[in-house]
Write a protein that holds these residues in place. Structure first.
Motif, short mmCIF file in Angstrom:
data_model
loop_
_atom_site.label_atom_id
_atom_site.label_comp_id
_atom_site.label_asym_id
_atom_site.label_seq_id
_atom_site.Cartn_x
_atom_site.Cartn_y
_atom_site.Cartn_z
N CYS A 189 25.96 2.06 12.97
CA CYS A 189 27.23 2.14 12.25
C CYS A 189 27.10 3.21 11.17
CB CYS A 189 27.60 0.80 11.62
SG CYS A 189 26.42 0.24 10.36
N LEU A 190 28.21 3.54 10.55
CA LEU A 190 28.16 4.42 9.39
C LEU A 190 27.59 3.63 8.20
CD1 LEU A 190 31.60 6.26 9.69
CD2 LEU A 190 29.32 7.27 10.02
N PRO A 191 26.92 4.30 7.27
CA PRO A 191 26.31 3.58 6.14
C PRO A 191 27.26 2.66 5.39
CG PRO A 191 25.54 5.84 6.18
CD PRO A 191 26.60 5.74 7.24
N GLY A 192 28.50 3.09 5.24
CA GLY A 192 29.47 2.28 4.51
C GLY A 192 29.87 1.01 5.22
N LEU A 216 0.81 -1.22 0.00
CA LEU A 216 0.00 0.00 0.00
C LEU A 216 0.85 1.27 0.00
CD1 LEU A 216 -2.79 -0.97 2.56
CD2 LEU A 216 -2.84 -1.14 0.06
N HIS A 217 1.98 1.23 0.70
CA HIS A 217 2.81 2.44 0.81
C HIS A 217 4.18 2.07 1.37
CE1 HIS A 217 4.17 6.44 2.15
NE2 HIS A 217 3.28 6.93 1.29
N VAL A 218 5.21 2.77 0.94
CA VAL A 218 6.55 2.56 1.50
C VAL A 218 7.21 3.89 1.81
CG1 VAL A 218 7.07 0.29 0.52
CG2 VAL A 218 7.48 2.32 -0.84
N ASP A 219 8.06 3.88 2.83
CA ASP A 219 8.84 5.06 3.22
C ASP A 219 10.33 4.76 3.06
OD1 ASP A 219 6.41 6.03 3.99
OD2 ASP A 219 6.88 6.22 6.12
N PHE A 220 11.05 5.70 2.49
CA PHE A 220 12.50 5.60 2.38
C PHE A 220 13.14 6.78 3.08
CE2 PHE A 220 10.91 3.43 -1.45
CZ PHE A 220 11.59 2.22 -1.37
N GLN A 221 14.29 6.55 3.69
CA GLN A 221 15.02 7.61 4.37
C GLN A 221 16.35 7.86 3.65
OE1 GLN A 221 16.04 6.79 8.43
NE2 GLN A 221 16.97 8.78 8.77
N ARG A 222 16.64 9.12 3.38
CA ARG A 222 17.91 9.46 2.76
C ARG A 222 19.07 9.15 3.72
NH1 ARG A 222 14.62 14.05 1.46
NH2 ARG A 222 14.08 14.07 -0.76
N VAL A 223 20.21 8.83 3.14
CA VAL A 223 21.37 8.43 3.93
C VAL A 223 22.50 9.44 3.75
CG1 VAL A 223 23.19 6.69 4.16
CG2 VAL A 223 20.82 5.98 3.85
N ASP A 224 23.06 9.86 4.88
CA ASP A 224 24.26 10.70 4.88
C ASP A 224 25.43 9.79 5.23
OD1 ASP A 224 26.41 12.38 5.46
OD2 ASP A 224 25.15 13.93 6.37
N LYS A 225 26.39 9.67 4.33
CA LYS A 225 27.49 8.72 4.54
C LYS A 225 28.33 9.05 5.76
CE LYS A 225 30.81 11.05 1.48
NZ LYS A 225 31.70 10.88 0.29
N ASN A 226 28.21 10.27 6.27
CA ASN A 226 29.01 10.68 7.43
C ASN A 226 28.26 10.59 8.75
OD1 ASN A 226 31.34 11.42 5.84
ND2 ASN A 226 30.18 13.22 5.17
N LYS A 227 27.01 10.15 8.70
CA LYS A 227 26.22 10.05 9.93
C LYS A 227 25.83 8.60 10.20
CE LYS A 227 24.19 14.70 9.80
NZ LYS A 227 22.91 15.46 9.74
N LYS A 228 25.95 8.20 11.46
CA LYS A 228 25.61 6.82 11.81
C LYS A 228 24.12 6.57 11.63
CE LYS A 228 29.30 5.41 14.93
NZ LYS A 228 29.62 4.76 16.23
N ILE A 229 23.83 5.34 11.24
CA ILE A 229 22.44 4.94 11.07
C ILE A 229 22.10 3.86 12.09
CG2 ILE A 229 22.24 5.51 8.63
CD1 ILE A 229 22.91 2.61 7.97
N HIS A 230 20.82 3.72 12.34
CA HIS A 230 20.30 2.71 13.27
C HIS A 230 19.47 1.75 12.44
CE1 HIS A 230 17.71 1.93 17.12
NE2 HIS A 230 18.14 0.83 16.55
N MET A 231 19.86 0.47 12.42
CA MET A 231 19.17 -0.51 11.57
C MET A 231 18.98 -1.84 12.29
SD MET A 231 18.26 0.36 8.44
CE MET A 231 18.31 -1.14 7.44
#
Length: 206
Positions: free
Chosen positions: A136-139, A88-103
């Motif tokens: 961690c960082l995206p990379g 029905l719907h999806v959300d995507f979040q932009r990624v900043d390679k210099n900021k840690k992400i939570h996954m």
């Protein structure tokens, strides 16, 4: 695994527009985060539906192409129809390679068949966790984390602190001091009963 998905800009808003969009085989979606404003997009339903079946699609940096412009994103939310095989719907979040992400990343359990608890004691592996929260960082984002059960004996439990994490990746719970259990080996009652019966028989013989 590098996964690329494509989308088109979506101009019409509202429930009626979204309903018509779904009727034409498309899925309304949104990209948010970063320094840019949120952007409404539309995607091909069949292509998206099949990609959602890939484990890596939920725990990887995706390349999203909108009108030819590519940017790294994370899948953050999926809304499915209650009983139809329909997104029905999806959300995507932009990624900043210099900021840690939570996954949340999946756990892959290996070597269960050679663990002493299974091979010698006839135990069954119980997966207490099947995924784990990491930062961690995206990379540095791993598609999954391996859980090696080769040394696990019956009655013992593996915890987060026992996992071998990739470099510069940490688990959120452990960082907070919460060493959660991940897997354990339990001896089934049937095996215990057989062992007890065997011991009784050997005692009677002696």
């Amino acid at each position: 695994m590098k996964i690329e998905i494509s989308a088109d800009k979506r101009t019409l808003q509202g429930k009626g527009a979204s309903r018509r969009l779904r009727g034409s085989g498309k899925v309304p979606a949104v990209i948010y985060g970063g320094e840019q404003a949120a952007q409404s997009i539309e995607m091909d339903h069949n292509d998206l539906f099949h990609k959602l079946r890939l484990e890596a699609f939920h725990a990887s940096i995706l390349t999203l192409s909108v009108a030819g412009k590519k940017e790294p994103v994370l899948l953050r939310d999926v809304q499915m129809h209650p009983f139809k095989k329909q997104v029905l719907h999806v959300d995507f979040q932009r990624v900043d390679k210099n900021k840690k992400i939570h996954m949340k990343v999946p756990l892959h359990f290996i070597n269960a068949e050679i663990s002493p608890g299974v091979k010698t004691s006839g135990g069954i592996v119980t997966h207490i966790l099947t995924e784990v929260d990491i930062t961690c960082l995206p990379g540095d984002l791993p598609e999954f984390i391996s859980v090696d059960l080769a040394e696990l004996t019956a009655g013992h439990t593996l915890h987060l602190s026992d996992l071998v994490l990739p470099k510069d990746v940490e688990t959120v719970a452990l960082a907070k001091g919460d060493d959660l259990p991940v897997a354990t080996i339990v001896i089934p009652r049937s095996v215990l009963s057989e062992e007890a019966a065997g011991e009784e028989a050997s005692t009677e013989k002696s």
